[in-house]
Design a protein around this motif. Structure first.
Motif, mmCIF file in Angstrom:
data_model
loop_
_atom_site.group_PDB
_atom_site.id
_atom_site.type_symbol
_atom_site.label_atom_id
_atom_site.label_comp_id
_atom_site.label_asym_id
_atom_site.label_seq_id
_atom_site.Cartn_x
_atom_site.Cartn_y
_atom_site.Cartn_z
ATOM 1 N N UNK A 72 15.782 -2.924 -3.837
ATOM 2 C CA UNK A 72 14.544 -3.115 -3.114
ATOM 3 C C UNK A 72 14.825 -2.507 -1.751
ATOM 4 N N UNK A 73 13.836 -1.912 -1.103
ATOM 5 C CA UNK A 73 13.958 -1.675 0.198
ATOM 6 C C UNK A 73 12.711 -1.725 1.119
ATOM 7 N N UNK A 74 12.805 -1.835 2.437
ATOM 8 C CA UNK A 74 11.633 -2.006 3.425
ATOM 9 C C UNK A 74 11.452 -3.665 3.355
ATOM 10 N N UNK A 75 12.141 -4.221 2.762
ATOM 11 C CA UNK A 75 12.070 -5.935 2.699
ATOM 12 C C UNK A 75 11.838 -6.480 4.224
ATOM 13 N N UNK A 76 12.592 -6.433 4.991
ATOM 14 C CA UNK A 76 12.638 -6.942 6.436
ATOM 15 C C UNK A 76 11.203 -6.712 7.083
ATOM 16 N N UNK A 77 10.406 -5.547 6.714
ATOM 17 C CA UNK A 77 9.146 -5.251 7.313
ATOM 18 C C UNK A 77 7.864 -5.820 6.505
ATOM 19 N N UNK A 78 8.221 -6.492 5.472
ATOM 20 C CA UNK A 78 7.033 -6.986 4.605
ATOM 21 C C UNK A 78 6.556 -8.182 5.310
ATOM 22 N N UNK A 79 7.203 -8.925 6.010
ATOM 23 C CA UNK A 79 6.853 -10.342 6.868
ATOM 24 C C UNK A 79 6.601 -10.282 8.122
ATOM 25 N N UNK A 80 7.271 -8.991 8.767
ATOM 26 C CA UNK A 80 7.551 -8.884 10.328
ATOM 27 C C UNK A 80 6.008 -8.965 10.952
ATOM 28 N N UNK A 81 6.074 -9.215 12.275
ATOM 29 C CA UNK A 81 5.095 -9.435 13.008
ATOM 30 C C UNK A 81 3.992 -8.352 12.897
ATOM 31 N N UNK A 82 4.655 -7.031 13.149
ATOM 32 C CA UNK A 82 3.732 -5.579 12.943
ATOM 33 C C UNK A 82 3.669 -5.161 11.799
ATOM 34 N N UNK A 83 4.737 -5.558 10.797
ATOM 35 C CA UNK A 83 4.480 -5.005 9.722
ATOM 36 C C UNK A 83 4.428 -3.353 9.474
ATOM 37 N N UNK A 84 5.025 -2.805 10.537
ATOM 38 C CA UNK A 84 5.223 -1.216 10.611
ATOM 39 C C UNK A 84 6.371 -0.728 9.932
ATOM 40 N N UNK A 85 6.296 0.166 8.959
ATOM 41 C CA UNK A 85 7.532 0.906 8.520
ATOM 42 C C UNK A 85 8.159 1.780 9.567
ATOM 43 N N UNK A 86 9.448 1.607 9.783
ATOM 44 C CA UNK A 86 10.264 2.463 10.878
ATOM 45 C C UNK A 86 10.356 3.933 10.473
ATOM 46 N N UNK A 87 10.485 4.089 9.104
ATOM 47 C CA UNK A 87 10.848 5.329 8.480
ATOM 48 C C UNK A 87 9.761 5.740 7.330
ATOM 49 N N UNK A 88 10.131 7.124 6.959
ATOM 50 C CA UNK A 88 9.530 7.561 5.840
ATOM 51 C C UNK A 88 10.382 7.683 4.762
ATOM 52 N N UNK A 89 9.601 7.197 3.632
ATOM 53 C CA UNK A 89 10.664 7.058 2.429
ATOM 54 C C UNK A 89 9.830 8.269 1.080
ATOM 55 N N UNK A 90 11.010 8.992 0.596
ATOM 56 C CA UNK A 90 10.556 10.256 0.084
ATOM 57 C C UNK A 90 11.421 10.146 -1.248
ATOM 58 N N UNK A 91 11.039 10.269 -2.362
ATOM 59 C CA UNK A 91 11.803 10.354 -3.552
ATOM 60 C C UNK A 91 12.512 11.656 -3.343
ATOM 61 N N UNK A 108 3.438 -3.796 0.496
ATOM 62 C CA UNK A 108 3.805 -4.099 -0.598
ATOM 63 C C UNK A 108 5.486 -4.218 -0.476
ATOM 64 N N UNK A 109 6.019 -4.995 -1.681
ATOM 65 C CA UNK A 109 7.491 -5.082 -1.927
ATOM 66 C C UNK A 109 7.924 -3.752 -2.749
ATOM 67 N N UNK A 110 8.955 -2.942 -2.389
ATOM 68 C CA UNK A 110 8.995 -1.902 -3.117
ATOM 69 C C UNK A 110 10.631 -2.086 -3.720
ATOM 70 N N UNK A 111 10.659 -1.848 -5.136
ATOM 71 C CA UNK A 111 11.851 -1.987 -5.682
ATOM 72 C C UNK A 111 11.974 -0.850 -6.444
ATOM 73 N N UNK A 112 13.075 0.104 -6.202
ATOM 74 C CA UNK A 112 13.337 1.358 -6.825
ATOM 75 C C UNK A 112 14.390 0.917 -7.947
ATOM 76 N N UNK A 113 13.689 1.317 -9.309
ATOM 77 C CA UNK A 113 14.182 1.003 -10.428
ATOM 78 C C UNK A 113 15.302 2.173 -11.320
ATOM 79 N N UNK A 114 14.959 3.293 -10.977
ATOM 80 C CA UNK A 114 15.540 4.325 -11.307
ATOM 81 C C UNK A 114 15.428 5.396 -10.082
#
Length: 191
Positions: A138-157, A107-113
């Motif tokens: 927005x964040x993690x956008x480069x990984x949305x359409x990358x070949x492996x689509x794996x997130x390289x990090x953990x995202x925590x509020x 998914x596309x992630x967009x942090x609004x607040x």
């Protein structure tokens, strides 16, 4: 209840779950989610279904169009963007995990607040903070359409936050219909 991609299977509502017999190899992980007993196949799938979905208000809509990804959007798109994106809005509490390192970026992630902490687990098992994201962005956008689509990090509020999520397929469809969005997406992904 949303059971997208078959990642969570509803076992029953307010019922006791027991495996069919004692000789099962690995019983499914069963958890209660909003009054339903569900099988969860992975931790990152669980975070998606425990977030509190909220409606998109006008101030949040205006914040969305202040992000670089939607900068310069035509007025015709302003009214229909969230429907065309099939977007969902979530209220996050402090320490809610949005996505985990190694999970597929679906998914596309967009942090609004709010704020999000970005951590990786290094080769020695240490948690290392890479970045602190402050809304709106927005964040993690480069990984949305990358070949492996794996997130390289953990995202925590790290504070009460508001997050917009849109499936990859609907973003791809919107990019193909709105050329300016492709330019903005490539610009955001490149930075």
């Amino acid at each position: 209840m949303n059971t997208k991609d078959g990642l969570i299977r509803i076992i029953g509502r307010n019922t006791y779950y027991a495996p069919p017999h004692r000789h099962t190899f690995a019983p499914p992980r069963a958890v209660w989610i909003r009054g339903y007993l569900c099988e969860v196949r992975s931790k990152e799938d669980l975070s998606l279904y425990t977030m509190n979905e909220i409606p998109l208000t006008e101030p949040l809509r205006q914040t969305l169009f202040q992000t670089p990804l939607f900068d310069g959007a035509p007025t015709s798109l302003l009214a229909s963007l969230t429907e065309r994106l099939d977007a969902r809005l979530y209220a996050l509490e402090k320490n809610d995990v949005i996505a985990q390192q190694g999970a597929a970026c679906r998914a596309l992630y967009v942090l609004l607040k709010g704020r999000v902490r970005v951590d990786i687990i290094d080769a020695w098992g240490n948690r290392v903070m890479i970045e602190a994201i402050v809304a709106p962005r927005s964040f993690a956008t480069p990984h949305l359409f990358s070949r492996d689509q794996m997130l390289p990090a953990t995202f925590t509020a790290t504070a009460p936050s508001t997050l917009l999520m849109a499936p990859r397929e609907s973003l791809f469809r919107l990019i193909s219909e709105e050329p300016y969005l492709l330019k903005n997406f490539l610009h955001v992904s490149g930075n």
